[in-house]
Design a protein around this motif. Structure first.
Motif, PDB file in Angstrom:
ATOM      1  N   MET A  23       0.845  -1.158   0.000  1.00 48.91           N
ATOM      2  CA  MET A  23       0.000   0.000   0.000  1.00 48.91           C
ATOM      3  C   MET A  23       0.890   1.221   0.000  1.00 48.91           C
ATOM      4  N   TYR A  24       0.342   2.332  -0.499  1.00 52.53           N
ATOM      5  CA  TYR A  24       1.160   3.531  -0.589  1.00 52.53           C
ATOM      6  C   TYR A  24       0.329   4.782  -0.341  1.00 52.53           C
ATOM      7  N   ASP A  25       1.024   5.818   0.118  1.00 52.19           N
ATOM      8  CA  ASP A  25       0.459   7.148   0.293  1.00 52.19           C
ATOM      9  C   ASP A  25       1.522   8.102  -0.209  1.00 52.19           C
ATOM     10  N   VAL A  26       1.378   8.523  -1.462  1.00 55.98           N
ATOM     11  CA  VAL A  26       2.391   9.372  -2.078  1.00 55.98           C
ATOM     12  C   VAL A  26       1.753  10.647  -2.612  1.00 55.98           C
ATOM     13  N   ASN A  27       2.587  11.628  -2.854  1.00 59.01           N
ATOM     14  CA  ASN A  27       2.133  12.893  -3.408  1.00 59.01           C
ATOM     15  C   ASN A  27       1.417  12.641  -4.735  1.00 59.01           C
ATOM     16  N   GLN A  28       0.394  13.416  -4.986  1.00 64.41           N
ATOM     17  CA  GLN A  28      -0.425  13.246  -6.189  1.00 64.41           C
ATOM     18  C   GLN A  28       0.415  13.249  -7.469  1.00 64.41           C
ATOM     19  N   LYS A  29       1.527  13.974  -7.462  1.00 62.18           N
ATOM     20  CA  LYS A  29       2.403  14.037  -8.635  1.00 62.18           C
ATOM     21  C   LYS A  29       3.002  12.676  -8.977  1.00 62.18           C
ATOM     22  N   ARG A  30       3.119  11.800  -7.978  1.00 62.12           N
ATOM     23  CA  ARG A  30       3.787  10.509  -8.186  1.00 62.12           C
ATOM     24  C   ARG A  30       2.842   9.308  -8.123  1.00 62.12           C
ATOM     25  N   VAL A  31       1.569   9.523  -7.860  1.00 65.41           N
ATOM     26  CA  VAL A  31       0.612   8.415  -7.712  1.00 65.41           C
ATOM     27  C   VAL A  31       0.574   7.531  -8.951  1.00 65.41           C
ATOM     28  N   ALA A  32       0.438   8.126 -10.109  1.00 63.77           N
ATOM     29  CA  ALA A  32       0.321   7.341 -11.346  1.00 63.77           C
ATOM     30  C   ALA A  32       1.582   6.513 -11.606  1.00 63.77           C
ATOM     31  N   LYS A  33       2.748   7.088 -11.334  1.00 61.83           N
ATOM     32  CA  LYS A  33       4.009   6.362 -11.554  1.00 61.83           C
ATOM     33  C   LYS A  33       4.137   5.175 -10.600  1.00 61.83           C
ATOM     34  N   ILE A  89       9.697   7.589  -5.403  1.00 57.84           N
ATOM     35  CA  ILE A  89       9.156   8.346  -4.267  1.00 57.84           C
ATOM     36  C   ILE A  89      10.163   9.321  -3.683  1.00 57.84           C
ATOM     37  N   ARG A  90       9.647  10.234  -2.875  1.00 61.80           N
ATOM     38  CA  ARG A  90      10.481  11.116  -2.060  1.00 61.80           C
ATOM     39  C   ARG A  90      10.426  10.585  -0.642  1.00 61.80           C
ATOM     40  N   GLN A  91      11.573  10.203  -0.107  1.00 64.02           N
ATOM     41  CA  GLN A  91      11.654   9.578   1.209  1.00 64.02           C
ATOM     42  C   GLN A  91      11.114  10.470   2.322  1.00 64.02           C
ATOM     43  N   ASP A  92      11.205  11.780   2.167  1.00 65.13           N
ATOM     44  CA  ASP A  92      10.771  12.699   3.212  1.00 65.13           C
ATOM     45  C   ASP A  92       9.295  13.086   3.097  1.00 65.13           C
ATOM     46  N   GLU A  93       8.618  12.595   2.071  1.00 62.01           N
ATOM     47  CA  GLU A  93       7.235  13.012   1.836  1.00 62.01           C
ATOM     48  C   GLU A  93       6.276  11.849   1.607  1.00 62.01           C
ATOM     49  N   ASP A  94       6.742  10.781   1.014  1.00 60.33           N
ATOM     50  CA  ASP A  94       5.891   9.664   0.610  1.00 60.33           C
ATOM     51  C   ASP A  94       6.072   8.464   1.524  1.00 60.33           C
ATOM     52  N   SER A  95       5.097   7.565   1.479  1.00 59.53           N
ATOM     53  CA  SER A  95       5.155   6.367   2.303  1.00 59.53           C
ATOM     54  C   SER A  95       4.661   5.169   1.492  1.00 59.53           C
ATOM     55  N   VAL A  96       5.448   4.098   1.510  1.00 61.04           N
ATOM     56  CA  VAL A  96       5.085   2.844   0.861  1.00 61.04           C
ATOM     57  C   VAL A  96       5.287   1.740   1.888  1.00 61.04           C
ATOM     58  N   ILE A  97       4.275   0.911   2.088  1.00 58.29           N
ATOM     59  CA  ILE A  97       4.347  -0.159   3.084  1.00 58.29           C
ATOM     60  C   ILE A  97       4.216  -1.501   2.385  1.00 58.29           C
ATOM     61  N   PHE A  98       5.160  -2.393   2.664  1.00 62.47           N
ATOM     62  CA  PHE A  98       5.135  -3.757   2.144  1.00 62.47           C
ATOM     63  C   PHE A  98       4.777  -4.703   3.282  1.00 62.47           C
ATOM     64  N   GLU A 116       7.376  -3.711   6.194  1.00 60.38           N
ATOM     65  CA  GLU A 116       8.523  -2.884   5.867  1.00 60.38           C
ATOM     66  C   GLU A 116       8.020  -1.589   5.244  1.00 60.38           C
ATOM     67  N   ILE A 117       8.515  -0.463   5.715  1.00 67.79           N
ATOM     68  CA  ILE A 117       8.058   0.840   5.244  1.00 67.79           C
ATOM     69  C   ILE A 117       9.209   1.548   4.547  1.00 67.79           C
ATOM     70  N   LEU A 118       8.939   2.084   3.352  1.00 68.78           N
ATOM     71  CA  LEU A 118       9.900   2.923   2.645  1.00 68.78           C
ATOM     72  C   LEU A 118       9.407   4.359   2.760  1.00 68.78           C
ATOM     73  N   GLY A 119      10.267   5.274   3.075  1.00 71.63           N
ATOM     74  CA  GLY A 119       9.870   6.671   3.170  1.00 71.63           C
ATOM     75  C   GLY A 119       9.312   7.031   4.529  1.00 71.63           C
ATOM     76  N   LEU A 120       8.499   8.056   4.566  1.00 68.70           N
ATOM     77  CA  LEU A 120       7.945   8.607   5.785  1.00 68.70           C
ATOM     78  C   LEU A 120       7.072   7.622   6.512  1.00 68.70           C
TER      79      LEU A 120
END
Length: 82
Positions: free
Chosen positions: A1-11, A48-57, A69-73
């Motif tokens: 699951m992820y919570d990223v800035n709208q600019k990067r959601v599609a990517k 992603i931007r590590q200081d702004e986005d969050s991705v959880i595995f 495991e969490i990548l980013g914020l």
């Protein structure tokens, strides 16, 4: 699951769908080999931007044992998964 800035959601969604099945909005799931898991994590880290986005595995070995495991914020605590 992820919570990223709208600019990067599609990517992020496009990259994840190359390896997993899209379940809903920012949630994907599926079986993945260890090699592809590592490859996906590296590719997501480039997007992603590590200081702004969050991705959880979530890695579920059985219903009794799991790891997370969490990548980013980190946006949540270490509570149990319900």
């Amino acid at each position: 699951m992820y919570d990223v800035n709208q600019k990067r959601v599609a990517k992020v969604l496009k990259k994840c769908r190359q390896y997993l099945n899209w379940v809903q909005n920012s949630v994907l799931e599926g079986e993945i080999t260890e090699a592809n898991y590592k490859k996906l994590k590296m590719e997501i880290e480039r997007i992603i931007r590590q200081d702004e986005d969050s991705v959880i595995f979530y890695s579920l070995r059985t219903t009794k044992y799991s790891s997370r495991e969490i990548l980013g914020l980190k946006k949540c605590g270490d509570e149990n998964i319900i």
